[in-house]
Design a protein around this motif. Structure first.
Motif, PDB file in Angstrom:
ATOM      1  N   VAL A  96       0.828  -1.391   0.043  1.00 47.35           N
ATOM      2  CA  VAL A  96       0.518   0.044  -0.177  1.00 47.35           C
ATOM      3  C   VAL A  96       1.078   1.323  -0.452  1.00 47.35           C
ATOM      4  O   VAL A  96       0.674   1.650  -0.764  1.00 47.35           O
ATOM      5  N   VAL A  97       2.337   1.261   0.573  1.00 43.43           N
ATOM      6  CA  VAL A  97       3.633   1.985   0.558  1.00 43.43           C
ATOM      7  C   VAL A  97       3.445   2.250  -0.514  1.00 43.43           C
ATOM      8  O   VAL A  97       3.579   3.753  -0.335  1.00 43.43           O
ATOM      9  N   VAL A  98       3.860   1.411  -1.350  1.00 46.28           N
ATOM     10  CA  VAL A  98       4.325   1.853  -2.755  1.00 46.28           C
ATOM     11  C   VAL A  98       3.822   2.078  -3.893  1.00 46.28           C
ATOM     12  O   VAL A  98       4.347   2.479  -4.130  1.00 46.28           O
ATOM     13  N   PHE A  99       2.315   1.603  -3.396  1.00 49.06           N
ATOM     14  CA  PHE A  99       1.306   2.161  -4.734  1.00 49.06           C
ATOM     15  C   PHE A  99       1.148   3.567  -4.157  1.00 49.06           C
ATOM     16  O   PHE A  99       0.847   4.237  -4.816  1.00 49.06           O
TER      17      PHE A  99
ATOM     18  N   LEU B 150      11.313   6.020  -1.009  1.00 43.20           N
ATOM     19  CA  LEU B 150      10.750   5.528  -2.245  1.00 43.20           C
ATOM     20  C   LEU B 150       9.953   6.724  -1.559  1.00 43.20           C
ATOM     21  O   LEU B 150       9.724   8.419  -2.557  1.00 43.20           O
ATOM     22  N   ALA B 151       9.939   7.342  -0.782  1.00 40.13           N
ATOM     23  CA  ALA B 151       8.352   8.438   0.084  1.00 40.13           C
ATOM     24  C   ALA B 151       9.420   9.950   0.039  1.00 40.13           C
ATOM     25  O   ALA B 151       9.508  11.063  -0.820  1.00 40.13           O
ATOM     26  N   VAL B 152      10.924   9.649  -0.177  1.00 42.55           N
ATOM     27  CA  VAL B 152      11.892  10.254  -0.079  1.00 42.55           C
ATOM     28  C   VAL B 152      12.095  11.233  -1.211  1.00 42.55           C
ATOM     29  O   VAL B 152      12.076  12.212  -1.685  1.00 42.55           O
ATOM     30  N   SER B 220       2.936  11.640   4.998  1.00 38.96           N
ATOM     31  CA  SER B 220       3.366   9.689   4.076  1.00 38.96           C
ATOM     32  C   SER B 220       5.163  10.085   4.862  1.00 38.96           C
ATOM     33  O   SER B 220       4.905   9.265   5.571  1.00 38.96           O
ATOM     34  N   VAL B 221       6.024  10.913   4.180  1.00 43.29           N
ATOM     35  CA  VAL B 221       6.651  11.137   4.327  1.00 43.29           C
ATOM     36  C   VAL B 221       7.880  10.644   6.096  1.00 43.29           C
ATOM     37  O   VAL B 221       9.059   9.711   5.853  1.00 43.29           O
ATOM     38  N   HIS B 222       7.550  11.459   6.678  1.00 47.65           N
ATOM     39  CA  HIS B 222       8.348  11.683   7.649  1.00 47.65           C
ATOM     40  C   HIS B 222       6.822  10.342   8.687  1.00 47.65           C
ATOM     41  O   HIS B 222       8.465   9.816   9.960  1.00 47.65           O
ATOM     42  N   SER B 223       6.290  10.246   8.413  1.00 46.07           N
ATOM     43  CA  SER B 223       5.522   9.167   8.775  1.00 46.07           C
ATOM     44  C   SER B 223       6.677   7.352   8.210  1.00 46.07           C
ATOM     45  O   SER B 223       6.979   7.011   9.462  1.00 46.07           O
ATOM     46  N   VAL B 224       6.742   7.367   7.382  1.00 44.97           N
ATOM     47  CA  VAL B 224       7.718   6.179   6.453  1.00 44.97           C
ATOM     48  C   VAL B 224       9.306   6.135   7.498  1.00 44.97           C
ATOM     49  O   VAL B 224       9.212   5.381   7.578  1.00 44.97           O
ATOM     50  N   VAL B 225       9.628   7.554   7.910  1.00 43.84           N
ATOM     51  CA  VAL B 225      10.898   7.753   8.020  1.00 43.84           C
ATOM     52  C   VAL B 225      10.532   7.176  10.071  1.00 43.84           C
ATOM     53  O   VAL B 225      11.907   6.223   9.968  1.00 43.84           O
ATOM     54  N   SER B 226       9.415   7.801  10.149  1.00 36.93           N
ATOM     55  CA  SER B 226       9.388   6.852  11.786  1.00 36.93           C
ATOM     56  C   SER B 226       9.445   5.537  11.747  1.00 36.93           C
ATOM     57  O   SER B 226       9.743   4.526  12.501  1.00 36.93           O
TER      58      SER B 226
END
Lengths: 170, 445
Positions: A96-99, B150-152, B220-226
């Motif tokens: 889901v994150v990748v999507f 991916l996020a960054v 989402s970005v900092h959530s992903v970093v966390s």
């Protein structure tokens, strides 16, 4: 973009520009372009623009981005030959994150490409009707006119409050 | 700002692009020297290996990761200000959005650089790209580190495009007043923009869409970093509050950096009429909110450690407050949660000196927070015989200091070559020149 002979009216006042636009449109003349230093929704309303197609490009980019990045993830996971126990080969929840990231990435790229292309940019040759004052504090209307129409349009723009009117061709 | 005409806005903002003074060249030159020095230090690290850093078991994530998280955090308020506040139509965003966006782009770029530095053997970076290879190695797309990449990278791309989109009409304004080579350069990057109804129509829609898409992205970005931390089982990391805690902290640090950059910029470029005190005050008020969230997170972490009854969690949080890096913890609490409370006092949040002092304190505090979280938990995890204390070496300290030099260097270049305030958006907040007909005309025309 070559176009028919036209008259460019340069306006210092927004009220006058809007009034002139309404009049030109009502009298059935061909409004080729309106120049303004900033985005005015009133101008778009008078010209009757349809909602921008940028939205559809953005949506298409989003779908393509999300699906293709998940596709890449699926391909990578299926190609992994070493046996790893205890984990599903295709973990859909983490995907889901990748999507999401793929969706946002390509929808933004498509939206930017769309506004540039739909705005007929990039433009190498300068627009012959463009006046540098349009990026400062002046507004302009470019009205297409042939033959006897020219006099009528000239008069109309003059009466509407244009501070300068000039012929533009090509 | 109300007394300005469209012409005044052009003149006021474009005058900042006039040829720089000697002191500007001197500062930029010194910063460049520091950056080149840091490049040599990085080359030394590549040649000798990561052993020149303090990186050793059990502290395998060191200052480079602290810097990575810090700079990603700094990048957050740019998009917050330019996208989220744009959607909410908050007028105070307009004078500060462009600088905040530039700050975002530079900070994400620097954050990404630290990942490369931390990799050590940076020349085999291509190994992490998913393509058919003879090593039978493929990235694991359920790893938070891949999420992070991916996020960054998405955030960097989106931030650059958002920033550039906003710049195009302003680049055209510069082009129209420039001559010679400068005209060609600005003309190239303005794409031949002429401000036609057609261009504004599609541009307006795209800008709104970009703001709408950047809003969930920034969360989402900092959530992903966390999740780099929260998905690990290490005490002090493994927590469900990490995502909102990190996002709030990121915005907190970003707002502080906006104040740190804008207060000197406002003074140097004499932007007093455009960047009003009340705009800076609004940033300070937002920092109160983020400071309270961060302070609440600090408290709730302790509550969770106690309430869980988990001996390792309790031990980690005890060490955090009174252990080897205890000073850093209390510095973090003071700078991030206590100092911003002074913004409740109107005199403090309307004083430029106090705004700047507290903003710098928050920056220090947020860097410290990353240190406390990353280093503290890694140094002392489950088994006492596995503990080990980390001390940064000169290589890490040099590269850390150089990241701040690089950030300032890029920001100074930006301030001199691009309009640091959005011309077209400032104009949108003004009443246009109108003839009258019962409507207001403050220009007396």
């Amino acid at each position: 973009m070559a176009h028919d002979p036209a008259l460019l009216g340069i306006f210092p006042h927004l009220d006058d520009l809007l009034a002139a636009l309404k009049k030109v449109k009502k009298d059935g003349f061909n409004i080729l372009t309106v120049f303004s230093p900033i985005h005015f929704s009133e101008i778009q309303e008078i010209l009757g623009h349809k909602p921008s197609a940028v939205r559809y490009f953005c949506l298409a980019g989003g779908i393509l981005g999300g699906v293709s990045l998940v596709g890449l993830a699926v391909y990578a996971h299926l190609s992994f030959r070493l046996i790893t126990s205890g984990k599903p080969v295709l973990p859909w929840i983490p995907f889901v994150v990748v999507f999401f990231e793929g969706t946002v990435l390509l929808s933004v790229i498509f939206a930017v490409a769309a506004w540039i292309l739909k705005g007929r940019l990039p433009r190498v040759r300068p627009n012959p009707a463009y006046d540098p004052r349009f990026s400062e504090d002046r507004f302009g209307i470019l009205v297409g006119c042939r033959g006897e129409e020219r006099e009528l349009v000239w008069k109309l723009l003059e009466e509407a409050g244009a501070e300068e009117i000039r012929d533009v061709s090509g | 700002m109300e007394g300005l005409s469209y012409k005044d806005v052009n003149r006021e903002i474009l005058r900042t692009l006039s040829p720089p003074t000697r002191s500007y060249y001197l500062i930029v030159g010194l910063l460049l020297l520091a950056i080149l020095g840091a490049a040599c230090v990085w080359a030394y690290q590549i040649k000798v290996g990561l052993g020149v850093t303090g990186l050793k078991h059990p502290t395998m994530w060191v200052l480079y990761l602290v810097n990575f998280v810090f700079w990603v955090g700094i990048a957050h308020s740019g998009t917050l200000i330019s996208a989220i506040l744009y959607l909410f139509r908050a007028k105070w965003r307009t004078p500060i959005a462009r600088s905040a966006e530039a700050m975002t782009v530079f900070a994400v770029g620097i954050a990404g650089l630290f990942v490369f530095i931390h990799l050590g053997r940076v020349w085999i970076l291509y190994w992490i790209i998913p393509y058919p290879n003879q090593r039978t190695l493929w990235p694991d797309f359920q790893s938070p580190l891949v999420f992070d990449f991916l996020a960054v990278s998405t955030y960097l791309t989106v931030s650059v495009l958002f920033w550039y989109t906003g710049l195009v009409p302003d680049l055209a304004a510069i082009r129209d007043r420039a001559r010679g080579f400068r005209r060609k350069i600005y003309g190239f990057f303005s794409l031949g923009w002429t401000g036609t109804d057609r261009q504004w129509h599609h541009y307006g829609t795209a800008y709104l869409l970009l703001a709408g898409l950047a809003t969930p992205l920034v969360i989402s970005v900092h959530s992903v970093v966390s999740w780099d931390f929260a998905l690990a089982v290490i005490p002090g990391y493994h927590s469900t509050i990490f995502a909102p805690y990190f996002v709030a902290g990121a915005i907190h640090s970003g707002l502080a950096m906006v104040l740190t950059l804008l207060i000197p910029l406002r003074r140097i470029f004499h932007f007093e009429e455009i960047i009003a005190i009340r705009d800076l005050e609004s940033v300070a008020k937002t920092a109160i909110l983020t400071g309270l969230i961060v302070g609440y997170s600090y408290l709730i972490e302790y509550f969770m450690a106690w309430y869980s009854g988990n001996v390792f969690e309790k031990q980690t949080f005890l060490f955090r407050a009174v252990g080897h890096h205890g000073f850093m913890f209390w510095l973090m609490v003071f700078c991030n949660a206590v100092a911003p409370l002074l913004f409740f006092i109107k005199k403090v949040r309307t004083s430029l000196v106090w705004l700047l002092i507290i903003a710098v304190l928050i920056n220090v505090g947020m860097w410290t927070e990353r240190f406390v979280i990353i280093i503290g938990s890694m140094s002392q995890d489950f088994l006492p015989h596995n503990w080990g204390f980390y001390t940064p070496r000169w290589v890490e300290l040099c590269l850390t200091a150089a990241s701040f030099c690089l950030f300032m260097f890029l920001f100074l270049l930006f301030a001199k070559f691009l309009p640091s305030i959005s011309i077209s958006e400032i104009k949108e907040d003004l009443t246009p020149l109108q003839r009258g007909k019962g409507r207001r005309d403050h220009h007396g025309a």
